[in-house]
Scaffold this active site. Structure first.
Site, short mmCIF file in Angstrom:
data_model
loop_
_atom_site.label_atom_id
_atom_site.label_comp_id
_atom_site.label_asym_id
_atom_site.label_seq_id
_atom_site.Cartn_x
_atom_site.Cartn_y
_atom_site.Cartn_z
N THR A 29 -50.03 96.54 -18.19
CA THR A 29 -48.92 96.59 -17.17
C THR A 29 -48.38 95.52 -16.83
OG1 THR A 29 -50.25 97.03 -15.39
CG2 THR A 29 -49.68 99.15 -16.46
N GLY A 30 -47.19 95.28 -16.11
CA GLY A 30 -46.38 94.13 -15.84
C GLY A 30 -46.25 93.22 -16.89
N ALA A 31 -46.03 93.55 -17.96
CA ALA A 31 -46.22 92.65 -19.16
C ALA A 31 -44.36 92.44 -19.40
CB ALA A 31 -46.63 92.90 -20.45
N SER A 32 -43.73 91.60 -18.49
CA SER A 32 -42.43 91.80 -18.41
C SER A 32 -41.57 90.48 -18.53
CB SER A 32 -41.86 92.50 -17.19
OG SER A 32 -42.17 91.90 -16.19
N ILE A 37 -48.71 86.45 -16.60
CA ILE A 37 -50.10 86.61 -16.99
C ILE A 37 -50.24 87.90 -18.04
CG2 ILE A 37 -52.05 87.33 -16.53
CD1 ILE A 37 -51.74 85.64 -13.79
N GLY A 38 -49.28 88.84 -17.84
CA GLY A 38 -49.40 90.05 -18.61
C GLY A 38 -48.94 90.01 -20.09
N SER A 179 -56.73 89.05 -6.17
CA SER A 179 -55.95 87.45 -5.72
C SER A 179 -56.82 86.69 -4.93
CB SER A 179 -54.53 87.61 -5.04
OG SER A 179 -53.98 88.50 -6.05
N TYR A 193 -49.93 92.12 0.56
CA TYR A 193 -50.27 92.16 -0.69
C TYR A 193 -51.71 91.94 -0.53
CZ TYR A 193 -50.70 89.66 -5.17
OH TYR A 193 -51.19 89.18 -6.45
#
Length: 282
Positions: A29-32, A37-38, A179, A193
């Site tokens: 996910t979040g590989a945009s 990092i994704g 994080s 966050y």
């Protein structure tokens, strides 16, 4: 001498398979963005032989200072890294703030590949945050929905797809992202966050225990400060100086660890929060 519980591995078994994820599938996910990092994780998994589904949410990146990338360019980059000629790359959008989206996304991956072995929950909400004086209920709710609730719902939907498989089916892997909010001085400027990422670190062991009988390991990775294009100027230089190597982490630094956690070599590691920070000094 005591007798080992199991025989020692043979010489052939000790030789590393260049494609340890051949035949397996992964959702990242979040590989945009190619700077993220994704994307780096997806390329590593693909190079190890896996088929990969790339989730993206372009409107989020478009609203950020770094801007959006082209999903097709990200997918093409991952295809270039494919180690197994029979593996494939697919990609699709999804707003994980929607509580129905995690289950829909897992179902989409199953329809595309027929199975799902590896879940890397890399996505997160940027912005909409502040100090203790600045935060409000809307900020807290937004980060809860994206950074924590959606991750737990993804894990739930993923685990249900594995429930019918034999316990010894190889490859069940979940990797969460935290994080380092519990290290050093914390993250006082990003309270919402830090709170939600801390929740993921806290729940890692509970999830690993809950999913052990399904042959699934669950670990969390803290990548530390990674240069994904959001830091510039004096701030960039000041952070670099706090690494013994004198440089920021790059996306492939945590990606190598995450890809290894997805292999059978890491099958005895679960319930851990692993820091991959290059010796960062807080």
């Amino acid at each position: 001498m005591p007798t080992p519980a199991e025989p020692l591995p043979s010489s052939a078994e000790l030789r590393r398979d260049p494609l340890p994820l051949r035949g397996r599938t992964a959702l990242v996910t979040g590989a945009s963005r190619r700077a993220g990092i994704g994307h780096a994780v997806a390329r590593r998994l693909a190079a190890y032989g896996a088929s990969v589904y790339l989730h993206h949410h372009v409107p989020h990146d478009a609203a950020m200072p770094w801007g959006a990338d082209r999903p097709e360019a990200v997918a093409d980059s991952v295809r270039e890294a494919l180690g197994d000629p029979g593996a494939r790359v697919a990609a699709g959008p999804g707003d994980l703030a929607d509580p129905a989206e995690p289950a829909r996304l897992i179902d989409t991956v199953h329809q595309e590949f027929g199975r799902l072995d590896i879940l890397v929950a890399n996505h997160a909400l940027s912005g909409s945050d502040g100090t203790l004086d600045d935060i409000d209920a809307a900020m807290l709710d937004a980060h809860w929905a994206v950074d924590t609730r959606s991750v737990l719902l993804l894990v739930q939907a993923y685990a249900r797809t594995r429930a019918a498989l034999p316990h010894d089916t190889p490859g069940g892997r979940v990797v969460l992202m935290t994080s380092g909010q519990d290290l050093g001085g914390g993250m006082p400027g990003e309270i919402a966050y830090a709170l939600q990422k801390g929740a993921l670190a806290s729940v890692t062991r509970s999830l690993s225990t809950a999913l052990a009988d399904r042959g699934i390991t669950v670990n969390a990775v803290n990548p530390g400060p990674v240069d994904t294009g959001y830091a510039t100027g004096g701030f960039h230089a000041a952070v670099a100086a706090r690494f013994p190597a004198g440089r920021w982490g790059v996306p492939d630094d945590p990606a190598r660890l995450i890809a290894w956690l997805a292999t059978d070599e890491a099958g005895w590691i679960t319930g851990e929060v692993i820091n991959s920070e290059g010796g960062f000094r807080r």
